[in-house]
Design a protein around this motif. Structure first.
Motif, PDB file in Angstrom:
ATOM      1  N   SER A 130      -2.564   7.038 -14.905  1.00 43.24           N
ATOM      2  CA  SER A 130      -1.547   6.763 -13.897  1.00 43.24           C
ATOM      3  C   SER A 130      -1.977   5.644 -12.963  1.00 43.24           C
ATOM      4  O   SER A 130      -3.163   5.357 -12.832  1.00 43.24           O
ATOM      5  CB  SER A 130      -1.272   8.024 -13.073  1.00 43.24           C
ATOM      6  OG  SER A 130      -0.886   9.081 -13.914  1.00 43.24           O
ATOM      7  N   LYS A 131      -0.981   5.055 -12.303  1.00 42.48           N
ATOM      8  CA  LYS A 131      -1.271   4.004 -11.336  1.00 42.48           C
ATOM      9  C   LYS A 131      -0.108   3.865 -10.366  1.00 42.48           C
ATOM     10  O   LYS A 131       1.025   4.236 -10.678  1.00 42.48           O
ATOM     11  CB  LYS A 131      -1.520   2.684 -12.044  1.00 42.48           C
ATOM     12  CG  LYS A 131      -0.299   2.192 -12.798  1.00 42.48           C
ATOM     13  CD  LYS A 131      -0.621   1.002 -13.656  1.00 42.48           C
ATOM     14  CE  LYS A 131       0.542   0.686 -14.556  1.00 42.48           C
ATOM     15  NZ  LYS A 131       0.275   0.817 -15.937  1.00 42.48           N
ATOM     16  N   HIS A 132      -0.416   3.343  -9.183  1.00 45.79           N
ATOM     17  CA  HIS A 132       0.588   2.966  -8.197  1.00 45.79           C
ATOM     18  C   HIS A 132       0.659   1.450  -8.201  1.00 45.79           C
ATOM     19  O   HIS A 132      -0.377   0.782  -8.120  1.00 45.79           O
ATOM     20  CB  HIS A 132       0.182   3.440  -6.792  1.00 45.79           C
ATOM     21  CG  HIS A 132       0.422   4.884  -6.552  1.00 45.79           C
ATOM     22  ND1 HIS A 132       1.447   5.334  -5.760  1.00 45.79           N
ATOM     23  CD2 HIS A 132      -0.222   5.985  -6.982  1.00 45.79           C
ATOM     24  CE1 HIS A 132       1.418   6.662  -5.712  1.00 45.79           C
ATOM     25  NE2 HIS A 132       0.412   7.081  -6.449  1.00 45.79           N
ATOM     26  N   ILE A 133       1.889   0.908  -8.297  1.00 55.11           N
ATOM     27  CA  ILE A 133       2.036  -0.545  -8.311  1.00 55.11           C
ATOM     28  C   ILE A 133       2.968  -1.010  -7.192  1.00 55.11           C
ATOM     29  O   ILE A 133       3.743  -0.222  -6.662  1.00 55.11           O
ATOM     30  CB  ILE A 133       2.520  -1.062  -9.682  1.00 55.11           C
ATOM     31  CG1 ILE A 133       3.886  -0.512 -10.058  1.00 55.11           C
ATOM     32  CG2 ILE A 133       1.492  -0.733 -10.764  1.00 55.11           C
ATOM     33  CD1 ILE A 133       4.474  -1.132 -11.350  1.00 55.11           C
ATOM     34  N   PHE A 134       2.861  -2.278  -6.849  1.00 56.13           N
ATOM     35  CA  PHE A 134       3.643  -2.940  -5.812  1.00 56.13           C
ATOM     36  C   PHE A 134       3.429  -2.328  -4.435  1.00 56.13           C
ATOM     37  O   PHE A 134       4.369  -2.168  -3.654  1.00 56.13           O
ATOM     38  CB  PHE A 134       5.136  -2.987  -6.180  1.00 56.13           C
ATOM     39  CG  PHE A 134       5.431  -3.977  -7.279  1.00 56.13           C
ATOM     40  CD1 PHE A 134       5.526  -5.326  -7.015  1.00 56.13           C
ATOM     41  CD2 PHE A 134       5.583  -3.537  -8.582  1.00 56.13           C
ATOM     42  CE1 PHE A 134       5.772  -6.239  -8.034  1.00 56.13           C
ATOM     43  CE2 PHE A 134       5.825  -4.441  -9.614  1.00 56.13           C
ATOM     44  CZ  PHE A 134       5.926  -5.804  -9.335  1.00 56.13           C
ATOM     45  N   LEU A 135       2.157  -2.028  -4.119  1.00 50.58           N
ATOM     46  CA  LEU A 135       1.858  -1.515  -2.780  1.00 50.58           C
ATOM     47  C   LEU A 135       2.120  -2.572  -1.716  1.00 50.58           C
ATOM     48  O   LEU A 135       2.287  -2.232  -0.546  1.00 50.58           O
ATOM     49  CB  LEU A 135       0.403  -1.028  -2.689  1.00 50.58           C
ATOM     50  CG  LEU A 135       0.085   0.244  -3.458  1.00 50.58           C
ATOM     51  CD1 LEU A 135      -1.300   0.746  -3.104  1.00 50.58           C
ATOM     52  CD2 LEU A 135       1.105   1.334  -3.237  1.00 50.58           C
ATOM     53  N   GLY A 136       2.186  -3.835  -2.103  1.00 48.43           N
ATOM     54  CA  GLY A 136       2.461  -4.907  -1.153  1.00 48.43           C
ATOM     55  C   GLY A 136       3.827  -4.808  -0.494  1.00 48.43           C
ATOM     56  O   GLY A 136       4.041  -5.386   0.576  1.00 48.43           O
ATOM     57  N   VAL A 137       4.760  -4.077  -1.100  1.00 45.95           N
ATOM     58  CA  VAL A 137       6.091  -3.893  -0.516  1.00 45.95           C
ATOM     59  C   VAL A 137       6.414  -2.409  -0.312  1.00 45.95           C
ATOM     60  O   VAL A 137       7.566  -2.046  -0.067  1.00 45.95           O
ATOM     61  CB  VAL A 137       7.196  -4.578  -1.364  1.00 45.95           C
ATOM     62  CG1 VAL A 137       7.042  -6.091  -1.328  1.00 45.95           C
ATOM     63  CG2 VAL A 137       7.221  -4.053  -2.786  1.00 45.95           C
ATOM     64  N   ALA A 138       5.406  -1.552  -0.387  1.00 41.74           N
ATOM     65  CA  ALA A 138       5.620  -0.110  -0.187  1.00 41.74           C
ATOM     66  C   ALA A 138       5.949   0.180   1.272  1.00 41.74           C
ATOM     67  O   ALA A 138       5.556  -0.570   2.172  1.00 41.74           O
ATOM     68  CB  ALA A 138       4.366   0.666  -0.594  1.00 41.74           C
ATOM     69  N   ARG A 139       6.667   1.262   1.488  1.00 45.99           N
ATOM     70  CA  ARG A 139       6.934   1.706   2.865  1.00 45.99           C
ATOM     71  C   ARG A 139       5.612   1.881   3.585  1.00 45.99           C
ATOM     72  O   ARG A 139       4.654   2.425   3.032  1.00 45.99           O
ATOM     73  CB  ARG A 139       7.679   3.037   2.874  1.00 45.99           C
ATOM     74  CG  ARG A 139       9.152   2.926   2.566  1.00 45.99           C
ATOM     75  CD  ARG A 139       9.852   4.265   2.770  1.00 45.99           C
ATOM     76  NE  ARG A 139       9.516   4.873   4.043  1.00 45.99           N
ATOM     77  CZ  ARG A 139      10.259   4.764   5.155  1.00 45.99           C
ATOM     78  NH1 ARG A 139      11.358   4.078   5.152  1.00 45.99           N
ATOM     79  NH2 ARG A 139       9.875   5.348   6.273  1.00 45.99           N
ATOM     80  N   ALA A 140       5.579   1.467   4.834  1.00 44.97           N
ATOM     81  CA  ALA A 140       4.334   1.480   5.609  1.00 44.97           C
ATOM     82  C   ALA A 140       3.801   2.884   5.881  1.00 44.97           C
ATOM     83  O   ALA A 140       2.640   3.040   6.220  1.00 44.97           O
ATOM     84  CB  ALA A 140       4.532   0.737   6.934  1.00 44.97           C
ATOM     85  N   ASP A 141       4.599   3.908   5.708  1.00 46.59           N
ATOM     86  CA  ASP A 141       4.133   5.276   5.975  1.00 46.59           C
ATOM     87  C   ASP A 141       3.822   6.059   4.696  1.00 46.59           C
ATOM     88  O   ASP A 141       3.568   7.250   4.740  1.00 46.59           O
ATOM     89  CB  ASP A 141       5.160   6.030   6.818  1.00 46.59           C
ATOM     90  CG  ASP A 141       6.544   6.066   6.175  1.00 46.59           C
ATOM     91  OD1 ASP A 141       6.752   5.420   5.128  1.00 46.59           O
ATOM     92  OD2 ASP A 141       7.424   6.738   6.736  1.00 46.59           O
ATOM     93  N   THR A 142       3.829   5.391   3.550  1.00 44.78           N
ATOM     94  CA  THR A 142       3.580   6.061   2.276  1.00 44.78           C
ATOM     95  C   THR A 142       2.111   6.442   2.152  1.00 44.78           C
ATOM     96  O   THR A 142       1.225   5.637   2.437  1.00 44.78           O
ATOM     97  CB  THR A 142       3.970   5.141   1.097  1.00 44.78           C
ATOM     98  OG1 THR A 142       5.355   4.806   1.226  1.00 44.78           O
ATOM     99  CG2 THR A 142       3.718   5.808  -0.239  1.00 44.78           C
ATOM    100  N   ILE A 143       1.851   7.660   1.716  1.00 43.77           N
ATOM    101  CA  ILE A 143       0.483   8.134   1.504  1.00 43.77           C
ATOM    102  C   ILE A 143       0.157   8.003   0.021  1.00 43.77           C
ATOM    103  O   ILE A 143       0.873   8.529  -0.826  1.00 43.77           O
ATOM    104  CB  ILE A 143       0.299   9.612   1.943  1.00 43.77           C
ATOM    105  CG1 ILE A 143       0.720   9.786   3.408  1.00 43.77           C
ATOM    106  CG2 ILE A 143      -1.120  10.076   1.680  1.00 43.77           C
ATOM    107  CD1 ILE A 143      -0.117   9.020   4.407  1.00 43.77           C
ATOM    108  N   ILE A 144      -0.938   7.305  -0.282  1.00 45.24           N
ATOM    109  CA  ILE A 144      -1.398   7.116  -1.652  1.00 45.24           C
ATOM    110  C   ILE A 144      -2.542   8.096  -1.886  1.00 45.24           C
ATOM    111  O   ILE A 144      -3.517   8.110  -1.135  1.00 45.24           O
ATOM    112  CB  ILE A 144      -1.898   5.668  -1.884  1.00 45.24           C
ATOM    113  CG1 ILE A 144      -0.812   4.653  -1.496  1.00 45.24           C
ATOM    114  CG2 ILE A 144      -2.372   5.481  -3.316  1.00 45.24           C
ATOM    115  CD1 ILE A 144       0.477   4.771  -2.278  1.00 45.24           C
ATOM    116  N   PRO A 145      -2.461   8.927  -2.920  1.00 43.64           N
ATOM    117  CA  PRO A 145      -3.529   9.877  -3.199  1.00 43.64           C
ATOM    118  C   PRO A 145      -4.845   9.164  -3.550  1.00 43.64           C
ATOM    119  O   PRO A 145      -4.835   8.080  -4.125  1.00 43.64           O
ATOM    120  CB  PRO A 145      -3.026  10.668  -4.407  1.00 43.64           C
ATOM    121  CG  PRO A 145      -1.567  10.399  -4.485  1.00 43.64           C
ATOM    122  CD  PRO A 145      -1.354   9.060  -3.864  1.00 43.64           C
TER     123      PRO A 145
END
Length: 176
Positions: A130-145
């Motif tokens: 698994s992976k998280h992509i496009f963190l550069g435009v993610a909501r500023a309050d999103t928590i990434i595990p």
């Protein structure tokens, strides 16, 4: 997780995994016949708009591992601003539920909107697949595990260059 009667095999020695899903009105139903090859959690603007949420959880399957059980989805084609390639959005023409994506850029893959599975939590989200992509435009309050690979944009450029991966040792709040 359910298995087909008789314990049939699919693609070699792995047991077939069958999981069903569908739209809100029940007019379009599908099944996946394998475990996802990977799971992408995408924070891009397209996925934000398409889901009406902060991100999309998208298990990725081989196109032959997705079968239509009922109904006939409509398709909306959109040229991706990032890749310049067409993304095909498959959805129910009656209730509007988006069900899966297919891609000009990745013609052998489909990405299912995880929330459309009857059990949207049947597959794991783990660091090896698994992976998280496009963190550069993610909501500023999103928590990434912690422990999951992350990327500022897509994992690979249009030219095939692998992007830098970052793995957070602790849960990470985007924007901090």
């Amino acid at each position: 997780m359910s298995s087909p009667p008789g314990g049939h095999q699919h693609k070699g020695l792995q047991p077939m995994t069958r999981n069903e899903g569908g739209c809100l009105c029940g007019g379009v139903r599908y099944a996946t016949l394998a475990n996802p090859g990977r799971v992408t959690v995408c924070h891009c603007r397209f996925c934000q708009k398409a889901t009406g949420s902060a991100y999309m959880v998208e298990p990725i399957f081989g196109k032959d591992d997705l079968v239509l059980l009922a109904g006939s989805p409509k398709t909306f084609d959109l040229v991706s601003k990032g890749s310049g390639k067409v993304v095909h959005v498959h959805f129910c023409g009656n209730c509007g539920t988006k069900l899966w994506l297919s891609f000009e850029r990745f013609p052998d893959a489909v990405g299912v909107y995880a929330g459309t599975f009857d059990d949207p939590c049947w597959f794991p989200i783990e660091p090896s697949t698994s992976k998280h992509i496009f963190l550069g435009v993610a909501r500023a309050d999103t928590i990434i595990p912690s422990g999951l690979p992350t990327f500022v944009e897509h994992t690979v450029t249009n030219g095939g260059v692998t992007q830098e991966t970052k793995v957070f040792e602790a849960h990470h709040k985007v924007g901090s």
